[in-house]
Write a protein that holds these residues in place. Sequence first.
Motif, PDB file in Angstrom:
ATOM      1  N   ASP A 257       0.664  -1.095   0.053  1.00  0.00           N
ATOM      2  CA  ASP A 257      -0.053   0.112  -0.045  1.00  0.00           C
ATOM      3  C   ASP A 257       0.896   1.266  -0.009  1.00  0.00           C
ATOM      4  O   ASP A 257       0.428   2.345  -0.467  1.00  0.00           O
ATOM      5  CB  ASP A 257      -0.822   0.098   1.287  1.00  0.00           C
ATOM      6  CG  ASP A 257      -2.080  -0.813   1.069  1.00  0.00           C
ATOM      7  OD1 ASP A 257      -2.500  -1.691   0.189  1.00  0.00           O
ATOM      8  OD2 ASP A 257      -2.655  -1.281   2.362  1.00  0.00           O
TER       9      ASP A 257
ATOM     10  N   ALA B 199      -5.575  10.539  -1.217  1.00  0.00           N
ATOM     11  CA  ALA B 199      -4.284   9.850  -0.556  1.00  0.00           C
ATOM     12  C   ALA B 199      -4.728   9.965   0.777  1.00  0.00           C
ATOM     13  O   ALA B 199      -4.880  10.682   1.627  1.00  0.00           O
ATOM     14  CB  ALA B 199      -3.071  10.952  -0.777  1.00  0.00           C
TER      15      ALA B 199
ATOM     16  N   ARG C 292      -1.767  12.845  -6.378  1.00  0.00           N
ATOM     17  CA  ARG C 292      -2.914  12.912  -5.638  1.00  0.00           C
ATOM     18  C   ARG C 292      -3.581  14.287  -5.496  1.00  0.00           C
ATOM     19  O   ARG C 292      -2.912  15.065  -5.423  1.00  0.00           O
ATOM     20  CB  ARG C 292      -2.826  12.205  -4.177  1.00  0.00           C
ATOM     21  CG  ARG C 292      -1.962  10.752  -4.250  1.00  0.00           C
ATOM     22  CD  ARG C 292      -2.834   9.755  -4.567  1.00  0.00           C
ATOM     23  NE  ARG C 292      -3.454   9.272  -5.881  1.00  0.00           N
ATOM     24  CZ  ARG C 292      -4.246   8.681  -6.269  1.00  0.00           C
ATOM     25  NH1 ARG C 292      -5.127   8.248  -5.418  1.00  0.00           N
ATOM     26  NH2 ARG C 292      -4.462   8.356  -7.700  1.00  0.00           N
TER      27      ARG C 292
ATOM     28  N   ARG D 229      -1.468   6.384   1.458  1.00  0.00           N
ATOM     29  CA  ARG D 229      -1.725   5.208   0.486  1.00  0.00           C
ATOM     30  C   ARG D 229      -2.943   5.792  -0.498  1.00  0.00           C
ATOM     31  O   ARG D 229      -3.713   6.638  -0.131  1.00  0.00           O
ATOM     32  CB  ARG D 229      -2.137   3.898   1.182  1.00  0.00           C
ATOM     33  CG  ARG D 229      -3.342   3.778   1.779  1.00  0.00           C
ATOM     34  CD  ARG D 229      -3.761   2.501   2.248  1.00  0.00           C
ATOM     35  NE  ARG D 229      -4.964   2.532   2.889  1.00  0.00           N
ATOM     36  CZ  ARG D 229      -5.647   1.365   3.298  1.00  0.00           C
ATOM     37  NH1 ARG D 229      -5.200   0.437   3.067  1.00  0.00           N
ATOM     38  NH2 ARG D 229      -6.742   1.505   4.056  1.00  0.00           N
ATOM     39  N   SER D 230      -2.802   5.468  -1.865  1.00  0.00           N
ATOM     40  CA  SER D 230      -3.712   6.002  -2.789  1.00  0.00           C
ATOM     41  C   SER D 230      -4.840   5.346  -2.512  1.00  0.00           C
ATOM     42  O   SER D 230      -4.993   3.984  -2.151  1.00  0.00           O
ATOM     43  CB  SER D 230      -2.999   5.606  -4.336  1.00  0.00           C
ATOM     44  OG  SER D 230      -1.833   6.291  -4.511  1.00  0.00           O
ATOM     45  N   GLN D 231      -5.860   5.984  -2.544  1.00  0.00           N
ATOM     46  CA  GLN D 231      -7.479   5.519  -2.599  1.00  0.00           C
ATOM     47  C   GLN D 231      -8.036   6.267  -3.797  1.00  0.00           C
ATOM     48  O   GLN D 231      -7.869   7.245  -4.138  1.00  0.00           O
ATOM     49  CB  GLN D 231      -7.971   5.907  -1.390  1.00  0.00           C
ATOM     50  CG  GLN D 231      -7.351   5.164  -0.206  1.00  0.00           C
ATOM     51  CD  GLN D 231      -8.033   3.499  -0.192  1.00  0.00           C
ATOM     52  OE1 GLN D 231      -8.421   3.118  -1.099  1.00  0.00           O
ATOM     53  NE2 GLN D 231      -7.960   3.113   1.104  1.00  0.00           N
ATOM     54  N   ASP D 232      -8.851   5.365  -4.613  1.00  0.00           N
ATOM     55  CA  ASP D 232      -9.822   6.081  -5.677  1.00  0.00           C
ATOM     56  C   ASP D 232     -11.348   5.719  -5.152  1.00  0.00           C
ATOM     57  O   ASP D 232     -11.475   5.045  -4.306  1.00  0.00           O
ATOM     58  CB  ASP D 232      -9.409   5.472  -6.972  1.00  0.00           C
ATOM     59  CG  ASP D 232      -7.941   6.288  -7.221  1.00  0.00           C
ATOM     60  OD1 ASP D 232      -7.781   7.423  -7.425  1.00  0.00           O
ATOM     61  OD2 ASP D 232      -7.178   5.385  -7.740  1.00  0.00           O
TER      62      ASP D 232
ATOM     63  N   ARG E   9       2.386   4.777  -5.412  1.00  0.00           N
ATOM     64  CA  ARG E   9       0.942   4.901  -4.869  1.00  0.00           C
ATOM     65  C   ARG E   9       0.898   4.959  -3.550  1.00  0.00           C
ATOM     66  O   ARG E   9      -0.138   4.938  -2.888  1.00  0.00           O
ATOM     67  CB  ARG E   9       0.306   3.354  -5.194  1.00  0.00           C
ATOM     68  CG  ARG E   9       0.401   3.194  -6.677  1.00  0.00           C
ATOM     69  CD  ARG E   9      -0.976   3.454  -7.659  1.00  0.00           C
ATOM     70  NE  ARG E   9      -1.976   3.095  -6.744  1.00  0.00           N
ATOM     71  CZ  ARG E   9      -3.152   3.525  -6.856  1.00  0.00           C
ATOM     72  NH1 ARG E   9      -3.274   4.880  -7.954  1.00  0.00           N
ATOM     73  NH2 ARG E   9      -4.304   3.301  -6.442  1.00  0.00           N
TER      74      ARG E   9
END
Length: 163
Positions: free
Chosen positions: A44, A83, A116, A69-72, A49
């Motif tokens: 993560d 982020a 982000r 950590r990247s979240q979409d 990312r």
Amino acid sequence: MNDTHIRRVPFDHPDAVKLNDEVQAEYHERYGDGGDATVLKPTDFEPPRGVYLIAYDAADRPVATGGWRSQDANGEGNQDGDAELKRMFVIRDMRGRGLARRMLLALEEDARAAGRTRMVLETGTEQPEAIALYTSSGYEPCVKFGYYREYDSSRCYAKPLTP
């Protein structure tokens, strides 16, 4: 805090594991629930990312940690470009020195550089110091997201990363 320096490390680095154990114990102390149940994987926090940072003092002792950590867009309330801030923690004897704010700025800069567009975080009512840090750093309440979104004690905040 010129006597501290921040390093990028893997989430499973021994110092990261040590500090994660400490933050989990503090969560348990504050909430009585065994610690944060959010599932996190070392991958993560792998650039681009995500990132995981540890602050070390002059004696090279790990004293603070934080990652994103990247979240979409997903079924848990996140938006494209998020982020998610995770595991912000400063050991007790280093608190009150601006280290958390310095870590937060480093994480925001890293997430912005990775493209982000919004930093988001979840904290709780038993962490008033965290809430004060985030609100004084430009974070505003947002729609709840993530594992704890249905908990009454959960508080979610967001800050745009674009100027």
